[in-house]
Design an enzyme around this catalytic site. Structure first.
Site, PDB file in Angstrom:
ATOM      1  N   ASP A 589       0.858  -1.181   0.000  1.00 44.52           N
ATOM      2  CA  ASP A 589       0.000   0.000   0.000  1.00 44.52           C
ATOM      3  C   ASP A 589       0.897   1.235   0.000  1.00 44.52           C
ATOM      4  OD1 ASP A 589      -2.989   0.917   0.593  1.00 44.52           O
ATOM      5  OD2 ASP A 589      -1.638   2.213   1.728  1.00 44.52           O
ATOM      6  N   ASN A 597      -1.778  12.689  -4.787  1.00 46.58           N
ATOM      7  CA  ASN A 597      -2.828  13.127  -5.712  1.00 46.58           C
ATOM      8  C   ASN A 597      -3.184  14.589  -5.477  1.00 46.58           C
ATOM      9  OD1 ASN A 597      -3.353  10.973  -7.415  1.00 46.58           O
ATOM     10  ND2 ASN A 597      -4.629   9.931  -5.913  1.00 46.58           N
ATOM     11  N   HIS A 602      -3.819  14.243 -10.264  1.00 49.40           N
ATOM     12  CA  HIS A 602      -4.071  12.839 -10.619  1.00 49.40           C
ATOM     13  C   HIS A 602      -3.087  12.337 -11.664  1.00 49.40           C
ATOM     14  CE1 HIS A 602      -7.677  12.229  -8.239  1.00 49.40           C
ATOM     15  NE2 HIS A 602      -8.108  13.423  -8.624  1.00 49.40           N
ATOM     16  N   ASP A 606      -1.186   8.898 -11.306  1.00 49.15           N
ATOM     17  CA  ASP A 606      -1.146   7.860 -12.347  1.00 49.15           C
ATOM     18  C   ASP A 606       0.286   7.527 -12.724  1.00 49.15           C
ATOM     19  OD1 ASP A 606      -3.861   7.867 -12.291  1.00 49.15           O
ATOM     20  OD2 ASP A 606      -4.129   8.986 -14.170  1.00 49.15           O
ATOM     21  N   GLU A 633      -4.451   2.206  -4.640  1.00 51.57           N
ATOM     22  CA  GLU A 633      -3.007   2.287  -4.493  1.00 51.57           C
ATOM     23  C   GLU A 633      -2.437   1.026  -3.865  1.00 51.57           C
ATOM     24  OE1 GLU A 633      -4.758   4.310  -0.799  1.00 51.57           O
ATOM     25  OE2 GLU A 633      -5.228   4.105  -2.900  1.00 51.57           O
TER      26      GLU A 633
END
Length: 717
Positions: A589, A597, A602, A606, A633
């Site tokens: 994680d 983010n 974003h 990504d 994630e």
């Protein structure tokens, strides 16, 4: 409007039931090749009554095949054939000619589509199966047509279909000759092929059995000679007492005489090794002044405790290397205490010697061998089989519909209905088994060639028959044609008479023109159909590829998704459980991913996910590893058959590499991850959810204790 006539329905029903009974017992020719003759029933009905009664009879008749084969395709394929023969009859087309046209332009392509889309047959068998089915169709179409010609009751049946135009003597004679030649040639070819194939099968299996007996004797002799060597050495050492140095020299001399042993050793009553050959092995394996002890080894227990000469199953070595070995051991006594051993002598067989036995088999270049111990583990397998020593020898039998007079099996393609190998096996005196395998495909290729030759010979013979019959019939009908033209009042007929050669009748010229036109039309239809099929097939393949990618892959990272992991895990767990191997599960994680983010957008998030996916693929690149994007994630690693001593270090190394990576977005930044990992035997649980739950507990602990950590535990069953 079409009306049902009772007398037609009754005869169609009776013939259908007869065909059903005949089709319950198809004639076996070779493997899954069977000759079906019950379909003669609907051929007769198609000739007498047309398409719809033929379809009704076909549905009854092929029910026998449905029961025998358990395949619903028979209703479609033979139902369409019955309709085609019936409609051809309405247009005064002979049944055999219609059967030729059906199988070439409709039956074979239709059957190919069915086999390709819905059958598990390998692609190498498809052409052969289709050709066989086409020849079978010609056989029962010929027999049905001949029965109609030879049965006066069918001639006098008042309700049968009448020819729309009176047939010429030329056409009737040609068709009769064609039927006779077709039936005689096909039945003779099938009988000859069947006898030849049976002979080839017998010779093949005799060769395999002879090889199995010969290789079995060679293998047994190899084991016996080395067993006697160990037994005799133990007896000699028991009768004569020597110092440790002398025993080491004697052991080395014995090893020189028997190079089939990789290593040899002497151990005392406590299992401590006091001598080894090659002698260089003993000092290199002393650790902190302690000598190697083999008291817990099976070959020591059997020789020292049970006091017998023992040949072990194959196992992985520990002391002098980690190669698969077979140990032969025997107890050593003192002359004054013949019933109380003082130690053992052991020799580890060089399994590569079995390769020499394998290479000595010159009977067939296609044959391979597999030698397994009494625990079904592989001791040696020919290189071309790709089977690793120590692995379990697992195989499957071919489909029950694949009938052969000798045993067959699949090794690499266990779900394949067509067998890979013909085999014979022998059991050695120590319960080992030696399998001699011969590929089945060469025999199938031989049968394919014979059937193709049959089809080619049939084509040539029919071509010659048609030519000769037309020449003969032309000689018979020419006077009648001349009389008809002479008394004809049509000027056009007279003109056509003089427009052709004196030896060529009008009907032959007309038939030639019609055949040319029909041929052009059929070729046009065939090309159009093939083009449509190719386009549709290509579109379907592209659609299937896209659907599969969407179903299994995460579109952003290109990693497998959660559904794929859940689908694949049961097979992985079953494999590890069966082979007593471990599975490692890691749940990753990303730390403070929401902050990334929010801070870098974003696009930055990504980019982070893609970069981590790329690093995961670089670090965990075994074919058996499964890398999954498990959540937003979160990433999941499934690592079967891993090294339990190294996996924790590998995961920790990945974590460190990740924290040092710079994510190069609009603004460079770094990211860390918390990892919860577990490792356990495949028997822990069949549910992926249970494994992930344990890993998630460790992940939670890693998060709670400061993030950017690995928490790794071992599961207990």
């Amino acid at each position: 409007m079409w009306k049902i006539e009772k007398n037609k329905l009754l005869l169609a029903s009776v013939l259908g039931l007869i065909g059903l009974l005949v089709n319950l017992y198809p004639i076996h020719l070779f493997a899954n090749i069977q000759l079906i003759l019950g379909n003669v029933s609907y051929v007769i009905v198609a000739i007498l009554f047309g398409p719809w009664y033929a379809l009704y009879t076909a549905l009854i008749t092929v029910t026998g095949l449905m029961i025998a084969w358990d395949s619903a395709h028979v209703y479609l394929l033979f139902g369409v054939e019955a309709l085609c023969l019936g409609f051809a009859r309405r247009r005064d087309i002979y049944a055999l000619y219609a059967s030729f046209g059906f199988w070439i332009f409709i039956g074979m392509p239709l059957f190919y589509l069915y086999v390709f889309l819905f059958s598990e047959l390998p692609s190498s068998h498809i052409a052969f199966i289709i050709l066989k089915q086409g020849i079978n169709g010609l056989v029962y179409a010929s027999i049905g047509s001949m029965l109609v010609i030879l049965t006066p009751s069918f001639w006098q049946f008042k309700s049968k279909i009448k020819d729309t135009q009176r047939r010429t003597f030329n056409g009737q004679l040609t068709y009769t000759f064609t039927l006779v030649i077709t039936i005689a040639l096909l039945l003779a070819a099938l009988l000859f092929n069947n006898q030849f194939i049976e002979r080839q099968q017998t010779l093949l299996y005799q060769n395999i059995e002879n090889s199995a007996d010969h290789l079995g004797l060679s293998t047994q002799a190899y084991l016996d000679s080395h067993t006697r060597a160990i037994k005799n050495a133990a007896a000699w050492l028991s009768l004569n007492q020597h110092s440790t140095a002398e025993e080491q020299i004697l052991l080395s001399q014995l090893h020189d005489n028997y190079p089939g042993f990789i290593t040899m050793l002497l151990a005392d009553r406590d299992g401590t090794i006091i001598g080894a050959s090659p002698a260089s092995l003993l000092p290199s394996n002393e650790v902190q002044g302690k000598q190697i002890n083999i008291q817990d080894r099976n070959y020591f227990i059997q020789a020292f405790i049970n006091q017998r000469t023992f040949t072990s199953p194959v196992f992985q070595g520990k002391g002098f290397g980690h190669d698969p070995i077979v140990a032969i051991s025997a107890p050593i006594y003192r002359a004054d205490t013949p019933h109380h051993p003082i130690g053992i002598i052991e020799g580890s067989l060089d399994l590569n010697e079995f390769k020499a036995i394998d290479n000595a088999n010159t009977d067939s270049n296609n044959q391979s061998i597999v030698l397994i111990d009494k625990n079904k583990r592989i001791i040696y397998a020919s290189d071309n089989l790709g089977l690793a020593p120590l692995s379990l020898f697992s195989y499957s039998l071919p489909s029950k519909n694949y009938i052969t007079p000798f045993p067959m099996l699949n090794i690499t393609q266990n779900d394949n209905v067509a067998p890979e190998f013909v085999y014979a096996s022998v059991t050695l005196q120590n319960d080992w088994q030696l399998f001699v395998l011969n590929p089945f495909r060469p025999l199938v290729e031989l049968v394919e060639g014979m059937y193709l030759a049959t089809f080619a010979i049939l084509f040539v013979a029919l071509s010659i028959t048609i030519y000769l019959s037309r020449v003969i019939s032309s000689r018979l009908t020419l006077p009648l044609e001349n009389i008809a033209n002479k008394f004809s009042t049509s000027s056009e007929s007279a003109r056509i008479e003089y427009a052709v050669d004196d030896d060529s009748p009008l009907e032959i010229y007309t038939l030639f023109q019609r055949l040319q036109q029909s041929k052009s039309q059929l070729i046009s239809y065939q090309l159009e159909l093939e083009e449509k099929v190719a386009i549709r097939t290509l579109e379907l393949e592209h659609a299937n590829c896209k659907l599969k990618a969407l179903a299994e892959k995460d579109p952003l990272t290109g990693l497998y998704n959660r559904r794929y992991a859940e689908d694949k895990f049961p097979a992985i767990q079953e494999l590890c459980q069966r082979s007593d191997e471990v599975i490692a599960i890691a749940l990753l994680d990303l730390d403070k991913f929401k902050f990334i983010n929010d801070t870098y957008g974003h696009d930055g998030g990504d980019l982070t996910l893609k970069r981590i996916a790329e690093l995961l693929r670089q670090e965990f690149k075994r074919d058996s590893d499964i890398i999954v994007r498990y959540g937003g994630e979160e990433f999941l690693l499934i690592m079967p058959l891993c090294n339990a001593l190294k996996i924790e270090h590998h995961l920790e190394s990945f974590r460190r590499k990740l924290e040092n990576i710079i994510i190069k977005g609009k603004q460079p930044f770094q990211v860390t991850t918390s990892i919860g990992a577990v490792i356990g035997n495949g028997t822990f649980s069949t549910s992926l959810e249970e494994w992930v739950k344990q890993a998630d507990t460790n992940l939670y602990q890693a998060k709670e204790t400061g993030r950017n950590k690995l928490v790794f535990t071992t599961l207990k069953d």
